[in-house]
Design a protein around this motif. Structure first.
Motif, PDB file in Angstrom:
ATOM      1  N   GLU A  92       1.106  -0.992  -0.263  1.00 25.14           N
ATOM      2  CA  GLU A  92      -0.243   0.288  -0.043  1.00 25.14           C
ATOM      3  C   GLU A  92       0.960   1.180   0.015  1.00 25.14           C
ATOM      4  O   GLU A  92       0.741   1.891  -0.622  1.00 25.14           O
ATOM      5  N   MET A  93       2.192   1.185   0.715  1.00 24.98           N
ATOM      6  CA  MET A  93       2.581   2.553   1.241  1.00 24.98           C
ATOM      7  C   MET A  93       3.475   2.824  -0.541  1.00 24.98           C
ATOM      8  O   MET A  93       3.648   3.340  -0.675  1.00 24.98           O
TER       9      MET A  93
ATOM     10  N   LYS B  73       2.388   1.844  -3.358  1.00 24.51           N
ATOM     11  CA  LYS B  73       1.592   2.711  -4.084  1.00 24.51           C
ATOM     12  C   LYS B  73       1.865   4.188  -4.420  1.00 24.51           C
ATOM     13  O   LYS B  73       1.481   4.906  -5.705  1.00 24.51           O
ATOM     14  N   THR B  74       1.895   4.526  -3.238  1.00 25.84           N
ATOM     15  CA  THR B  74       2.560   6.115  -3.347  1.00 25.84           C
ATOM     16  C   THR B  74       3.878   6.343  -4.284  1.00 25.84           C
ATOM     17  O   THR B  74       4.363   8.257  -4.252  1.00 25.84           O
ATOM     18  N   ARG B  75       4.371   5.418  -4.475  1.00 25.79           N
ATOM     19  CA  ARG B  75       6.388   5.819  -4.951  1.00 25.79           C
ATOM     20  C   ARG B  75       5.592   5.418  -6.850  1.00 25.79           C
ATOM     21  O   ARG B  75       5.682   4.452  -6.788  1.00 25.79           O
TER      22      ARG B  75
END
Length: 511
Positions: free
Chosen positions: A98-99, A101-103
């Protein structure tokens, strides 16, 4: 990284050429001949011209960017196929996903670019690591003793720790950069203390200020940083393996008795540090020479790392007699703690077992006047079942004749309810395995009917152990069921388990 990227770009270029050749195969024969003649002319022209770089034109920029994008996608697919998905701690992995996905996604080009940017700025950390290694190896006795004296002063006067960072900034950054602007006078080279204590020029600045910049890619320092990065990776590896080696026997329940003792000890120590230690520490500082003991400990550790002392210590540690002595001592301590705290009777240790249930469901056929097996399910399927209520509303809304309604209802009932035709096809709950060879019919019908609050909805046949639906005008179909039970236990990975949990219906009701 660049070689890997070029390798995948070549693969994609070959695939693109193959696709283009397949597309050309759909053209007419005349177009094929013309294209072949043109390609032969261009080939002869290229062979006669030795300027190979002229083939790279501005029109290929778009193709290059496309190849780069395809390379990144290909790398993602390869990584997804290579990385195993049977990770034990799936929750932590999902959080990381999930983290992520922002990278930015995984990219060979991005890895190469970031690695270059990082490596060009790693001089200071590597110089610090070299200084620490130099300190413990006693390469320069004056340097090691000087650092020990500084540490001693900081321990005796803790407020000096606030002065040390400021002095480091002044000595290591500001003074050297001031000497760049005001270099020393080279005419005094004959001075005895010139190299140790250079005197800066007191006139105007002779040079421009130099701001630290990243190391160029084509420089000796960049190659040196890359080499240090390669070699110092093992520092983390050795530290990780050392910590794991020291704790694998105690923290991970390799032996449950030992780990239980450690757990109890850590819990008591934590409570002690939380409630007792704040009251004890002031008394210890008042009556015990804590600072003196700390200074002695640091000097002792530094002396133990001296090459002479270290070699003798390692020879003693790797001696066979020393190893046997510590093994016997460890066994004695372990037996003492187990006898003192953990008293486990192996006969009282029982495997965690529970009972699962499944229901044999039969439907009454009004035409043939017989009971037909509808299957085995984990639902009572009584008249208050949500699935059955929806089906009744569906049948009430039909505008066809009664026979058509019953046929549609029978088909939809057989389709919607989750059943299997044979009881042996029932699988145990996930992470469990059957502890008995076969299913047993539950003879205590009244018990499970009353415990599930079904007494007002069913009729019980105590002889054949069937539980029937109450007859109602609103109920278009008539069912009966009986309960089968089977014991199961927690699934263990210590022994081989060939039983698979793949099936259409699970007995998911644990009693």
């Amino acid at each position: 990284m660049d070689q890997v990227s070029n390798f995948f770009e070549n693969i994609l270029t070959v695939e693109a050429n193959e696709k283009e050749s397949d597309a050309k195969g759909k053209t007419t024969q005349n177009e094929l001949k013309q294209s072949k003649l043109m390609s032969d002319k261009s080939k002869r022209k290229s062979e006669s011209d030795f300027a190979f770089w002229t083939h790279k034109k501005e029109g290929n920029d778009e193709q290059k960017s496309t190849n780069t994008l395809l390379t990144d996608k290909l790398m993602e697919k390869i990584i997804s196929m290579v990385i195993p998905m049977n990770v034990k701690d799936q929750g932590a992995l999902n959080e990381r996903l999930e983290m992520q996905k922002t990278r930015p996604p995984l990219s060979v080009n991005l890895i190469s670019k970031n690695s270059i940017l990082l490596n060009s700025r790693l001089s200071v950390p590597f110089e610090t690591i070299d200084g620490v290694i130099k300190f413990f190896n006693w390469d320069n006795s004056s340097f090691t003793v000087g650092i020990l004296l500084v540490i001693t002063h900081i321990i005796l006067n803790p407020y000096l720790i606030l002065v040390l960072p400021l002095l480091l900034i002044l000595i290591n950054i500001m003074v050297p950069h001031y000497l760049v602007l005001h270099p020393t006078d080279r005419s005094v080279l004959n001075s005895m203390y010139f190299q140790r204590n250079p005197v800066p020029d007191d006139g105007p600045a002779l040079r421009e200020s130099e701001i630290p910049k990243p190391v160029p890619e084509f420089s000796n320092e960049f190659i040196l940083n890359l080499t240090d990065l390669q070699n110092h990776m093992l520092l983390y590896v050795v530290t990780y393996d050392l910590i794991l080696w020291g704790t694998k026997e105690f923290l991970f329940y390799k032996d449950e008795n030992i780990s239980s003792v450690v757990f109890l000890g850590l819990l008591i120590l934590g409570l002690h540090n939380l409630f007792v230690l704040p009251k004890v520490v002031p008394i210890l500082f008042w009556y015990l020479p804590i600072r003196f003991m700390l200074v002695i400990s640091i000097w002792a550790v530094a002396i133990l790392f001296h090459p002479v002392v270290r070699n003798r210590l390692l020879n003693w540690m790797y001696n066979e007699e020393t190893r046997l002595y510590f093994v016997n001592l460890d066994n004695q301590i372990e037996e003492f703690l187990l006898d003192l705290i953990v008293k486990v009777d192996d006969e009282q240790v029982k495997i965690e077992t529970k009972q699962v249930e499944i229901f044999e469901l039969q439907r009454y056929d009004k035409t043939s006047k017989i009971w037909e097996l509808n299957g085995f399910t984990n639902d009572f399927y009584t008249i208050n079942s949500p699935m059955r209520k929806l089906k009744q509303e569906y049948l009430k809304g039909k505008n066809n004749d009664k026979n058509d309604d019953e046929e549609d209802g029978e088909k939809s009932e057989n389709v919607d309810i989750n059943t299997v035709p044979h009881i042996n096809a029932i699988k145990p709950p996930i992470d469990w395995e059957f502890n008995e060879e076969s299913w047993k019919l539950d003879l205590n019908v009244n018990d499970w009917v009353n415990s599930n609050l079904l007494a007002d909805l069913v009729m019980i046949d105590t002889d054949e152990k069937w539980v029937y639906d109450l007859e109602s005008l609103t109920t278009p179909e008539f069912f009966r069921r009986r309960r089968w039970v089977r014991s199961c236990k927690r699934q263990s990975s210590i022994k081989d388990i060939n039983q698979s949990n793949s099936g259409s219906v699970y007995s998911d009701y644990l009693l």
